[in-house]
Design an enzyme around this catalytic site. Sequence first.
Site, PDB file in Angstrom:
ATOM      1  N   ARG A  16       0.826  -1.218   0.000  1.00  0.00           N
ATOM      2  CA  ARG A  16       0.000   0.000   0.000  1.00  0.00           C
ATOM      3  C   ARG A  16       0.860   1.267   0.000  1.00  0.00           C
ATOM      4  O   ARG A  16       0.512   2.285   0.579  1.00  0.00           O
ATOM      5  CB  ARG A  16      -0.955   0.005   1.195  1.00  0.00           C
ATOM      6  CG  ARG A  16      -2.072  -1.014   1.095  1.00  0.00           C
ATOM      7  CD  ARG A  16      -2.964  -0.972   2.320  1.00  0.00           C
ATOM      8  NE  ARG A  16      -2.253  -1.437   3.502  1.00  0.00           N
ATOM      9  CZ  ARG A  16      -2.577  -1.133   4.740  1.00  0.00           C
ATOM     10  NH1 ARG A  16      -3.594  -0.332   4.987  1.00  0.00           N
ATOM     11  NH2 ARG A  16      -1.887  -1.608   5.759  1.00  0.00           N
ATOM     12  N   GLU A  17       2.012   1.182  -0.669  1.00  0.00           N
ATOM     13  CA  GLU A  17       2.916   2.332  -0.689  1.00  0.00           C
ATOM     14  C   GLU A  17       2.302   3.530  -1.412  1.00  0.00           C
ATOM     15  O   GLU A  17       2.637   4.681  -1.106  1.00  0.00           O
ATOM     16  CB  GLU A  17       4.271   1.946  -1.309  1.00  0.00           C
ATOM     17  CG  GLU A  17       4.205   1.255  -2.651  1.00  0.00           C
ATOM     18  CD  GLU A  17       4.196  -0.268  -2.550  1.00  0.00           C
ATOM     19  OE1 GLU A  17       4.794  -0.917  -3.434  1.00  0.00           O
ATOM     20  OE2 GLU A  17       3.594  -0.801  -1.606  1.00  0.00           O
ATOM     21  N   TRP A  18       1.426   3.269  -2.370  1.00  0.00           N
ATOM     22  CA  TRP A  18       0.709   4.352  -3.057  1.00  0.00           C
ATOM     23  C   TRP A  18      -0.151   5.118  -2.063  1.00  0.00           C
ATOM     24  O   TRP A  18      -0.125   6.346  -1.998  1.00  0.00           O
ATOM     25  CB  TRP A  18      -0.137   3.730  -4.164  1.00  0.00           C
ATOM     26  CG  TRP A  18      -0.981   4.662  -4.975  1.00  0.00           C
ATOM     27  CD1 TRP A  18      -0.592   5.385  -6.066  1.00  0.00           C
ATOM     28  CD2 TRP A  18      -2.379   4.946  -4.788  1.00  0.00           C
ATOM     29  NE1 TRP A  18      -1.664   6.103  -6.574  1.00  0.00           N
ATOM     30  CE2 TRP A  18      -2.771   5.843  -5.802  1.00  0.00           C
ATOM     31  CE3 TRP A  18      -3.333   4.519  -3.877  1.00  0.00           C
ATOM     32  CZ2 TRP A  18      -4.070   6.333  -5.925  1.00  0.00           C
ATOM     33  CZ3 TRP A  18      -4.636   4.994  -3.980  1.00  0.00           C
ATOM     34  CH2 TRP A  18      -4.996   5.895  -5.001  1.00  0.00           C
ATOM     35  N   LYS A 112     -20.374   4.835  -7.167  1.00  0.00           N
ATOM     36  CA  LYS A 112     -19.794   3.534  -7.495  1.00  0.00           C
ATOM     37  C   LYS A 112     -19.542   3.390  -8.991  1.00  0.00           C
ATOM     38  O   LYS A 112     -20.320   3.846  -9.825  1.00  0.00           O
ATOM     39  CB  LYS A 112     -20.719   2.414  -7.008  1.00  0.00           C
ATOM     40  CG  LYS A 112     -21.020   2.438  -5.515  1.00  0.00           C
ATOM     41  CD  LYS A 112     -19.807   2.155  -4.663  1.00  0.00           C
ATOM     42  CE  LYS A 112     -20.117   2.254  -3.180  1.00  0.00           C
ATOM     43  NZ  LYS A 112     -20.990   1.189  -2.692  1.00  0.00           N
ATOM     44  N   GLY A 436     -22.997   5.670  12.992  1.00  0.00           N
ATOM     45  CA  GLY A 436     -22.519   4.536  13.781  1.00  0.00           C
ATOM     46  C   GLY A 436     -21.110   4.656  14.312  1.00  0.00           C
ATOM     47  O   GLY A 436     -20.873   4.475  15.500  1.00  0.00           O
ATOM     48  N   HIS A 645     -28.921   2.014   6.572  1.00  0.00           N
ATOM     49  CA  HIS A 645     -28.156   3.130   6.001  1.00  0.00           C
ATOM     50  C   HIS A 645     -27.632   2.730   4.633  1.00  0.00           C
ATOM     51  O   HIS A 645     -27.190   1.602   4.425  1.00  0.00           O
ATOM     52  CB  HIS A 645     -26.988   3.489   6.921  1.00  0.00           C
ATOM     53  CG  HIS A 645     -26.008   4.440   6.288  1.00  0.00           C
ATOM     54  ND1 HIS A 645     -26.344   5.728   5.939  1.00  0.00           N
ATOM     55  CD2 HIS A 645     -24.710   4.280   5.923  1.00  0.00           C
ATOM     56  CE1 HIS A 645     -25.294   6.325   5.394  1.00  0.00           C
ATOM     57  NE2 HIS A 645     -24.295   5.464   5.363  1.00  0.00           N
ATOM     58  N   HIS A 698     -16.739  12.653   4.182  1.00  0.00           N
ATOM     59  CA  HIS A 698     -15.501  12.268   3.510  1.00  0.00           C
ATOM     60  C   HIS A 698     -14.624  13.478   3.188  1.00  0.00           C
ATOM     61  O   HIS A 698     -13.552  13.325   2.623  1.00  0.00           O
ATOM     62  CB  HIS A 698     -15.816  11.483   2.240  1.00  0.00           C
ATOM     63  CG  HIS A 698     -16.353  10.120   2.528  1.00  0.00           C
ATOM     64  ND1 HIS A 698     -17.701   9.873   2.668  1.00  0.00           N
ATOM     65  CD2 HIS A 698     -15.735   8.940   2.742  1.00  0.00           C
ATOM     66  CE1 HIS A 698     -17.879   8.592   2.936  1.00  0.00           C
ATOM     67  NE2 HIS A 698     -16.708   8.007   2.988  1.00  0.00           N
ATOM     68  N   CYS A 730     -22.639   9.548   6.533  1.00  0.00           N
ATOM     69  CA  CYS A 730     -21.963   8.258   6.653  1.00  0.00           C
ATOM     70  C   CYS A 730     -21.295   8.200   8.018  1.00  0.00           C
ATOM     71  O   CYS A 730     -21.393   9.144   8.814  1.00  0.00           O
ATOM     72  CB  CYS A 730     -20.942   8.076   5.522  1.00  0.00           C
ATOM     73  SG  CYS A 730     -20.555   6.341   5.160  1.00  0.00           S
TER      74      CYS A 730
END
Length: 762
Positions: A16-18, A112, A436, A645, A698, A730
């Site tokens: 996950r270096e990106w 999505k 939540g 949700h 977000h 969210c």
Amino acid sequence: MARSSVLGYPRIGADREWKKALEAYWAGKLGEAELHEELRGIRLEHLRKQREAGIDLIPVNDFSYYDQVLDTAAMFGIVPARFGHAGGPVPLAVYYGMARGTADATACEMTKWFNTNYHYIVPELGGTEPALVDNKPLAAYREAKEALGIEGKPVLVGPLTFLKLSKGYAPSETDAWLDRLLPLYAQALQELEAEGAEWVQVDEPIVVTGLDADDRQRLKRSCDALASAAPKLKLMLQTYFESAEHYELLAALPVHGLGLDFVHGREGNLRAIREHGFPRDKTLGAGVIDGRGIWRAALSDKLALLEELEAFVPQDRLIVQTSCSLLHVPVTAARETKLAPVLKDALAFADEKLAEVVQLVYGLSGRTEAFAGAFAASDRAVEALRASADRNRTDVQRAAARIAEEPAARKAPFAERRLRQQDHWRLPVLPTTTIGSFPQSAEVRKARQAWRRGEWDGARYESFIDAQIDRWIGLQEEIGLDVLVHGEFERTDMVEFFGEKLAGFAFTANGWVQSYGSRCVKPPVIFGDVAFVAPMTVRETRYAQSKTAKPVKGMLTGPITILNWSFAREDLTREAIAYQIAYALRREVEALEAAGIGMIQVDEPAVREGLPLKPAQQADYLAWAVKAFRATTCTVADTTQIHTHMCYCEFHDMIPSIEAMDADVISIETSRSHGELIESFEHHTYPLGIGLGVYDIHSPRVPSAEEMTAMIGRALRVLDPNLFWINPDCGLKTRGLPETVASLRNMVEATERARASLAAHV
């Protein structure tokens, strides 16, 4: 001889270096020049890996600093006016502003990518006239050639897909916008042609969803324009995720290649080729290796499929490839040393899929002696998992079959339940709550790691979690929220947490995939029959409820989201798996209710993303998805309030199905899409409880009370205030404490203003 290719490679890196580079840059720990250098190193390493695996046509420009659709918008200088961009190349600050928001401008909508769990940034057309301000595919092609001697295959999102996935224009303006975009695409291709590129992959996945007559004409017009602009380029019109619609139209387009998905669209695409043949002037990109699933291919079956295709397309016009980009799978299965051998041997992540593609090419060419061992091993691994005890639990299979046959309905209709719940809970008008989760600080993550490593025993870890619950119950009461949550501090991920406690799941050590931006998830693997083992959420929820007189919601993830956000087994239908999960979760719902928890939220954010791309298949999916949710929640008392949700999807076309879920309260994202979902309720009366998220979690910005008051006011013009809840859009897991508290205070203030306004008009 056939050639090998893939449609894209995971950008995140094996470690996950990106992700780490992006987040270091956002945190101010890495300068812009350093970020460019870090990402260049990752990008070149991925190209080397594909070359070493033996891939003939290696994709370039599949790498991104955030998202490939956002890249396309930036390439054409398409930036919303609120970001103050004056034209020309889009600076990195503006690029990331569109993705994440700034202190002064809300982020672009995120939704999505077709029916996957990858999220793209929705382009907003309008404002500045688009222009080719940065030919990113050309830069990627040059880099691969100059640095590594690789003759790359540039990849770009096609004009029709880009246009159809964008917003900000009226349907009547579609052709005018296509007229603006096509010269820019043509210019980009001409520059690639001048540079010496051979193949260019033009992704048009929109064609698998079904095109009306106007869009079919637009596709033809697009291909005519691009082929005419760069006649020496070989254009591969690439489709994926399903079988292509209007095959005869596609076969007649002036492109050199047609890429088809023979995994998720196998039957439809095979049927089309059997009926109509394959054009003699085109190359077939045969997507036979699953780019979305993690299971090892039965190579003998795949070779038989390719041999059938060979009857229509000679090998010199055949490219063996993945069904879609490998963006949707983890990088390598080589590190998964702790999994049971029968499971590990059945896995194939991105690197293993590169090998499978190459093995099939050589197998098709007749060089089977070099790969006979690989073919036999793949078949043995697939069969061993199929025969394992974990996949053959008759008790679970019988229970799931009963679920499928039951009516799955609450004891009383909503109108009756609502009266009983109002009398029981005595909540104010416009009750406030959250979705939540609360911020998971470095301290929380460190404690969890210490417990997982065995440095802390269970008692110490539980005491730590209880202290976090104490703190946040107090904060919620101080802020003035009406319905509280325990905060989910014990949970790493909303699906992984439940999978770890249910039978039939396995977990990888490094199986990360990109969800959106730098957000990576490690989906559980549903490899066996799913079964309830013991209560999963009761202890923490009951503890939180003991600390307050206000109601505390129990928090579960629903069956369809667990299914859609996991890598699911392939030997059962998705419907059958959903009913297994529903039966297990029903037992958890009943355990919470027995423990005195009278509000239970069963989240289903992934229902929409599982919707089949073919309209003819959607009703059946929605029917069993709704039934699985109802089967999970239908046994509770009338006074027990069921919440759910959903977030970051286009819900406009499935409001009747959301209503059919019969949840007492549903919360749906509306802030990031700038309240556009509210328009749907102007045309469709929603008779159940609903909360339209009033601010975007977000983005790091703190929205003002005035912003949220305006959002609430707009919603109340079309929704019954007696059924309306106020909440963020969210969970708050990824946010910091100061911004979370400040935003929630503003949300409560906005709610109080709305209540006062309602009272004044009574």
